[in-house]
Scaffold this motif. Structure first.
Motif, PDB file in Angstrom:
ATOM      1  N   GLN A   1      19.387  -7.642  27.345  1.00  0.00           N
ATOM      2  CA  GLN A   1      19.825  -7.947  25.981  1.00  0.00           C
ATOM      3  C   GLN A   1      19.459  -6.791  25.053  1.00  0.00           C
ATOM      4  OE1 GLN A   1      17.523 -10.459  27.415  1.00  0.00           O
ATOM      5  NE2 GLN A   1      19.295 -11.329  28.468  1.00  0.00           N
ATOM      6  N   VAL A   2      20.469  -6.216  24.400  1.00  0.00           N
ATOM      7  CA  VAL A   2      20.221  -5.164  23.418  1.00  0.00           C
ATOM      8  C   VAL A   2      19.729  -5.815  22.124  1.00  0.00           C
ATOM      9  CG1 VAL A   2      21.274  -3.370  21.992  1.00  0.00           C
ATOM     10  CG2 VAL A   2      21.889  -3.566  24.406  1.00  0.00           C
ATOM     11  N   GLU A   3      18.597  -5.344  21.649  1.00  0.00           N
ATOM     12  CA  GLU A   3      17.973  -5.935  20.460  1.00  0.00           C
ATOM     13  C   GLU A   3      18.392  -5.240  19.178  1.00  0.00           C
ATOM     14  OE1 GLU A   3      13.599  -5.682  20.019  1.00  0.00           O
ATOM     15  OE2 GLU A   3      13.697  -7.874  19.930  1.00  0.00           O
ATOM     16  N   ARG A   4      18.498  -3.899  19.208  1.00  0.00           N
ATOM     17  CA  ARG A   4      18.885  -3.167  18.009  1.00  0.00           C
ATOM     18  C   ARG A   4      19.469  -1.817  18.407  1.00  0.00           C
ATOM     19  NH1 ARG A   4      14.773   0.554  16.062  1.00  0.00           N
ATOM     20  NH2 ARG A   4      13.060   0.676  17.561  1.00  0.00           N
ATOM     21  N   THR A   5      20.199  -1.217  17.462  1.00  0.00           N
ATOM     22  CA  THR A   5      20.836   0.069  17.693  1.00  0.00           C
ATOM     23  C   THR A   5      20.671   0.945  16.456  1.00  0.00           C
ATOM     24  OG1 THR A   5      22.486  -0.886  19.200  1.00  0.00           O
ATOM     25  CG2 THR A   5      23.011   1.240  18.199  1.00  0.00           C
ATOM     26  N   ILE A   6      20.305   2.213  16.692  1.00  0.00           N
ATOM     27  CA  ILE A   6      20.228   3.207  15.620  1.00  0.00           C
ATOM     28  C   ILE A   6      21.522   4.008  15.643  1.00  0.00           C
ATOM     29  CG2 ILE A   6      19.080   5.323  14.850  1.00  0.00           C
ATOM     30  CD1 ILE A   6      16.461   4.181  15.814  1.00  0.00           C
ATOM     31  N   GLU A   7      22.221   4.056  14.517  1.00  0.00           N
ATOM     32  CA  GLU A   7      23.470   4.795  14.431  1.00  0.00           C
ATOM     33  C   GLU A   7      23.207   6.221  13.949  1.00  0.00           C
ATOM     34  OE1 GLU A   7      26.381   3.811  15.410  1.00  0.00           O
ATOM     35  OE2 GLU A   7      25.872   1.703  15.829  1.00  0.00           O
ATOM     36  N   PRO A   8      23.990   7.198  14.416  1.00  0.00           N
ATOM     37  CA  PRO A   8      23.818   8.577  13.942  1.00  0.00           C
ATOM     38  C   PRO A   8      24.370   8.741  12.535  1.00  0.00           C
ATOM     39  CG  PRO A   8      25.692   8.439  15.424  1.00  0.00           C
ATOM     40  CD  PRO A   8      25.050   7.080  15.441  1.00  0.00           C
ATOM     41  N   ASP A   9      23.816   9.695  11.814  1.00  0.00           N
ATOM     42  CA  ASP A   9      24.283  10.049  10.471  1.00  0.00           C
ATOM     43  C   ASP A   9      25.047  11.367  10.586  1.00  0.00           C
ATOM     44  OD1 ASP A   9      23.808  11.705   7.839  1.00  0.00           O
ATOM     45  OD2 ASP A   9      23.557   9.598   7.266  1.00  0.00           O
ATOM     46  N   GLN A  10      26.327  11.358  10.232  1.00  0.00           N
ATOM     47  CA  GLN A  10      27.167  12.527  10.431  1.00  0.00           C
ATOM     48  C   GLN A  10      26.705  13.719   9.608  1.00  0.00           C
ATOM     49  OE1 GLN A  10      29.515  12.776  12.736  1.00  0.00           O
ATOM     50  NE2 GLN A  10      29.869  14.935  12.222  1.00  0.00           N
ATOM     51  N   ALA A  11      26.273  13.473   8.370  1.00  0.00           N
ATOM     52  CA  ALA A  11      25.821  14.577   7.512  1.00  0.00           C
ATOM     53  C   ALA A  11      24.581  15.237   8.095  1.00  0.00           C
ATOM     54  CB  ALA A  11      25.555  14.070   6.106  1.00  0.00           C
ATOM     55  N   ARG A  12      23.637  14.433   8.565  1.00  0.00           N
ATOM     56  CA  ARG A  12      22.435  15.008   9.173  1.00  0.00           C
ATOM     57  C   ARG A  12      22.779  15.734  10.469  1.00  0.00           C
ATOM     58  NH1 ARG A  12      19.680  10.038   7.301  1.00  0.00           N
ATOM     59  NH2 ARG A  12      19.987   9.108   9.367  1.00  0.00           N
ATOM     60  N   HIS A  13      23.725  15.178  11.231  1.00  0.00           N
ATOM     61  CA  HIS A  13      24.159  15.835  12.474  1.00  0.00           C
ATOM     62  C   HIS A  13      24.653  17.248  12.178  1.00  0.00           C
ATOM     63  CE1 HIS A  13      26.114  16.511  16.326  1.00  0.00           C
ATOM     64  NE2 HIS A  13      27.268  16.726  15.703  1.00  0.00           N
ATOM     65  N   GLU A  14      25.444  17.404  11.158  1.00  0.00           N
ATOM     66  CA  GLU A  14      25.979  18.721  10.810  1.00  0.00           C
ATOM     67  C   GLU A  14      24.883  19.645  10.309  1.00  0.00           C
ATOM     68  OE1 GLU A  14      29.080  17.832   8.044  1.00  0.00           O
ATOM     69  OE2 GLU A  14      30.353  16.865   9.562  1.00  0.00           O
ATOM     70  N   GLU A  15      23.878  19.088   9.599  1.00  0.00           N
ATOM     71  CA  GLU A  15      22.791  19.923   9.089  1.00  0.00           C
ATOM     72  C   GLU A  15      21.888  20.404  10.222  1.00  0.00           C
ATOM     73  OE1 GLU A  15      19.373  19.795   5.551  1.00  0.00           O
ATOM     74  OE2 GLU A  15      20.712  18.071   5.871  1.00  0.00           O
ATOM     75  N   TYR A  16      21.734  19.583  11.247  1.00  0.00           N
ATOM     76  CA  TYR A  16      20.903  19.972  12.383  1.00  0.00           C
ATOM     77  C   TYR A  16      21.557  21.086  13.219  1.00  0.00           C
ATOM     78  CZ  TYR A  16      17.295  16.287  12.315  1.00  0.00           C
ATOM     79  OH  TYR A  16      16.219  15.491  12.004  1.00  0.00           O
ATOM     80  N   ALA A  17      22.879  21.251  13.108  1.00  0.00           N
ATOM     81  CA  ALA A  17      23.609  22.146  14.019  1.00  0.00           C
ATOM     82  C   ALA A  17      23.061  23.566  14.007  1.00  0.00           C
ATOM     83  CB  ALA A  17      25.093  22.135  13.674  1.00  0.00           C
ATOM     84  N   PHE A  18      22.733  24.095  12.825  1.00  0.00           N
ATOM     85  CA  PHE A  18      22.217  25.458  12.737  1.00  0.00           C
ATOM     86  C   PHE A  18      20.916  25.593  13.520  1.00  0.00           C
ATOM     87  CE2 PHE A  18      19.224  28.411  10.760  1.00  0.00           C
ATOM     88  CZ  PHE A  18      19.935  29.603  10.834  1.00  0.00           C
ATOM     89  N   TYR A  19      20.015  24.656  13.333  1.00  0.00           N
ATOM     90  CA  TYR A  19      18.701  24.734  13.989  1.00  0.00           C
ATOM     91  C   TYR A  19      18.825  24.512  15.494  1.00  0.00           C
ATOM     92  CZ  TYR A  19      17.287  24.564   9.159  1.00  0.00           C
ATOM     93  OH  TYR A  19      17.147  24.850   7.817  1.00  0.00           O
ATOM     94  N   LEU A  20      19.756  23.663  15.894  1.00  0.00           N
ATOM     95  CA  LEU A  20      20.019  23.482  17.322  1.00  0.00           C
ATOM     96  C   LEU A  20      20.469  24.794  17.952  1.00  0.00           C
ATOM     97  CD1 LEU A  20      20.534  21.813  19.907  1.00  0.00           C
ATOM     98  CD2 LEU A  20      22.764  21.188  18.942  1.00  0.00           C
ATOM     99  N   ASP A  21      21.336  25.516  17.273  1.00  0.00           N
ATOM    100  CA  ASP A  21      21.794  26.804  17.799  1.00  0.00           C
ATOM    101  C   ASP A  21      20.636  27.787  17.948  1.00  0.00           C
ATOM    102  OD1 ASP A  21      24.379  25.895  17.921  1.00  0.00           O
ATOM    103  OD2 ASP A  21      25.000  26.801  16.024  1.00  0.00           O
ATOM    104  N   GLN A  22      19.699  27.783  16.987  1.00  0.00           N
ATOM    105  CA  GLN A  22      18.541  28.685  17.079  1.00  0.00           C
ATOM    106  C   GLN A  22      17.670  28.315  18.280  1.00  0.00           C
ATOM    107  OE1 GLN A  22      19.174  31.084  14.795  1.00  0.00           O
ATOM    108  NE2 GLN A  22      20.768  29.557  14.364  1.00  0.00           N
ATOM    109  N   TYR A  23      17.492  27.010  18.495  1.00  0.00           N
ATOM    110  CA  TYR A  23      16.714  26.538  19.645  1.00  0.00           C
ATOM    111  C   TYR A  23      17.332  27.049  20.942  1.00  0.00           C
ATOM    112  CZ  TYR A  23      15.089  23.223  23.212  1.00  0.00           C
ATOM    113  OH  TYR A  23      14.590  22.659  24.360  1.00  0.00           O
ATOM    114  N   ILE A  24      18.629  26.874  21.102  1.00  0.00           N
ATOM    115  CA  ILE A  24      19.299  27.258  22.341  1.00  0.00           C
ATOM    116  C   ILE A  24      19.253  28.774  22.535  1.00  0.00           C
ATOM    117  CG2 ILE A  24      21.558  27.346  23.471  1.00  0.00           C
ATOM    118  CD1 ILE A  24      22.089  24.548  22.283  1.00  0.00           C
TER     119      ILE A  24
END
Length: 524
Positions: free
Chosen positions: A473-496
């Motif tokens: 039984q799934v109790e809860r779900t966290i949904e992604p935030d599109q604006a934060r996803h786009e803001e993280y993209a730059f830092y993700l690229d630096q990590y990789i």
């Protein structure tokens, strides 16, 4: 407490044997665990006594039955999960001839290299990359080469879970879960790759390995009368085929359909997904044919150090936060999370690599090391803590990018483990990977997965997907935030990009330290 009938999930972990009782809806009735000892006779070695496994199992069964106040007749079915690549050599009566070689044991590095050098097409299961010394085939080859007397005396060489099932039922049957993911069995290609086994000189392992390869949930046999007496259970109770603890943990999270992924967190991250087609790449393991569900292909990846990195920071670099948390009556992690939450995405320019114990996937680089860069006098413990969390999530997304490039259509992630208690950390995962993260009501993982297979074997549920639908039984779900996803993209690229730029320096440093240690040992 739920009423019977109960399904018994037996969980053979590294630290203990744990028994759980569940009802047909997946509600837990009782758990009991008995610890087991690990011996380390040499550096890189790890062994356990199967005799202690069995006595621990008897104690854990009794403890769970007593806690649930259950009668033997109330247990409708049994199944087992266990660590994988925990290799045993046993005689014709399944008596062990030496201690079991544990999954974490890396003595077979030379044999693993020999397997890799074969270049056999079956190495697609390793993503065409390095072969781990942890895997079952290299360990069996080590036994043959280094302990020939044991090898000759061994009627069977098998994995831990298959041995437990044999002891319970008197029947030899290998789980396809173990056979495919650690011994290169591929039903689509006709079974074991005989060419690979011949190339490395292990062709006689095919006579010692259990020949009857069966699917999880298939009844192997009934509980033997003598064993039933030892365990306090009913003779004739059906015992269903089980599998690897992490894989059954994924079943216990309901991950049974293509596009679903289990994120099993703890000191490390393990990712286990289901694909509709066989996919292979250097950045992950698999896809394993029918390993969990017939007609579905299982892929696996992982990060060697995740929760352990966070624990390292708390222990070594967060003394002020720990002291303040004590004064305020808080958990230190809650205080650090409170500080990290107030900081912007990207931790004011900090990037952290989580390779503190090397990189398991997608680079499979044991010489990689962790790092934090971008530090200034502006940064404090909260910045570093947030950067570590972000770096771990970037590492997960790095793996998921490889999955996606091979056509894996990620639809949902179900997470379990200690780190899931941190909403901030899990929200980061959702935002960075742009995918919902769900959490189940009873995240008992492996024991529940084994109980699901027991339910199928007992005829309570017709198949594993139905058992998942009814018992998870799934109790809860966290949904992604599109604006934060786009803001993280730059830092993700630096990590990789960081790994590619730093790889040679990391390797140079590790090799230098190894040479120093070798010189010091020689001088001593």
């Amino acid at each position: 407490m739920p009423e019977g009938p109960y399904l018994m999930g037996i969980d053979f972990g590294t630290e203990s044997v744990r028994v759980g009782l569940f009802d047909a809806e997946g509600t837990p009735a009782a758990f009991h665990a008995i610890e087991v000892d690990t011996e380390r006779p040499r550096p890189g070695w790890a062994e356990q006594d199967p005799g202690q496994w069995w006595s621990s199992l008897a104690g854990a069964v009794k403890g769970a039955m007593d806690a649930a106040r259950a009668t033997p007749e109330a247990v409708a079915g049994i199944s087992v999960d266990a660590t994988s690549s925990t290799v045993l050599a046993v005689d014709a009566d399944a008596r062990h001839l030496r201690p079991a070689i544990m999954w974490m044991d890396v003595r077979a590095a030379e044999q693993a290299a020999r397997v890799q050098e074969s270049g056999d097409p079956a190495l697609k299961y390793n993503g065409f990359g390095p072969v781990s010394a942890e895997w079952g085939l290299p360990k069996a080859l080590w036994l043959k080469q280094r302990e020939p007397d044991t090898w000759r005396a061994a009627a069977h060489v098998c994995d831990c879970g298959d041995w437990v099932t044999r002891r319970l039922t008197g029947e030899w049957a290998a789980s396809i879960n173990f056979a495919s993911s650690k011994f290169y069995y591929d039903r689509d290609e006709g079974g074991f790759p005989e060419g690979l086994y011949q190339a490395v000189g292990a062709e006689d392992l095919l006579q010692k390995y259990p020949g009857n390869v069966t699917d999880p949930g298939v009844v192997v046999g009934e509980l033997q009368p003598g064993v039933a007496g030892e365990l306090g259970l009913r003779p004739g109770t059906p015992v269903a085929q089980g599998g690897i603890d992490a894989y059954l943990g994924a079943l216990g999270l309901g991950v049974v359909e293509p596009g679903e992924l289990a994120l099993i967190t703890g000191s490390s991250h393990v990712l286990i997904g289901q694909a509709a087609e066989p996919i292979h790449d250097e950045g992950f393991w698999g896809a394993y044919t029918d390993a969990m569900i017939p007609g579905v292909y299982t892929i696996e990846a992982g990060q060697a150090s995740t929760g352990s990195v966070v624990a390292w920071f708390r222990k070594n670099l967060a003394h002020g936060a720990v002291a303040e948390a004590s004064e305020r009556g808080l958990d230190p992690y809650d205080l650090l999370t409170e500080r990290a939450r107030e900081l912007p995405i990207g931790s004011d320019g900090l990037v952290a690599l989580d390779y503190f114990q090397g990189n398991r996937t997608p680079h499979t680089d044991p010489l990689a090391r962790g790092m934090i860069w971008g530090l200034s006098l502006h940064h404090g413990p909260g910045h570093v803590f947030r950067a570590l969390l972000e770096g771990i999530c970037f590492g997960t997304e790095d793996i998921l990018r490889v999955f996606r490039k091979k056509g894996f259509e990620l639809r949902s992630v179900v997470a379990s483990g200690g780190p899931t208690k941190s909403d901030l950390w899990m929200q980061m995962h959702a935002d960075i990977s742009n995918v919902p993260i769900s959490f189940t009501r009873h995240p008992e993982g492996p024991a529940l997965g084994a109980a699901m297979l027991a339910a199928v074997g007992a005829g309570i549920h017709p198949d594993v997907p139905t058992a998942a639908e009814r018992m998870v039984q799934v109790e809860r779900t966290i949904e992604p935030d599109q604006a934060r996803h786009e803001e993280y993209a730059f830092y993700l690229d630096q990590y990789i990009e960081t790994y590619g730029r730093m790889k040679d320096l990391m390797h140079r440093m590790v090799r230098h330290l190894d040479e120093q240690r070798t010189d010091q040992l020689g001088a001593a």
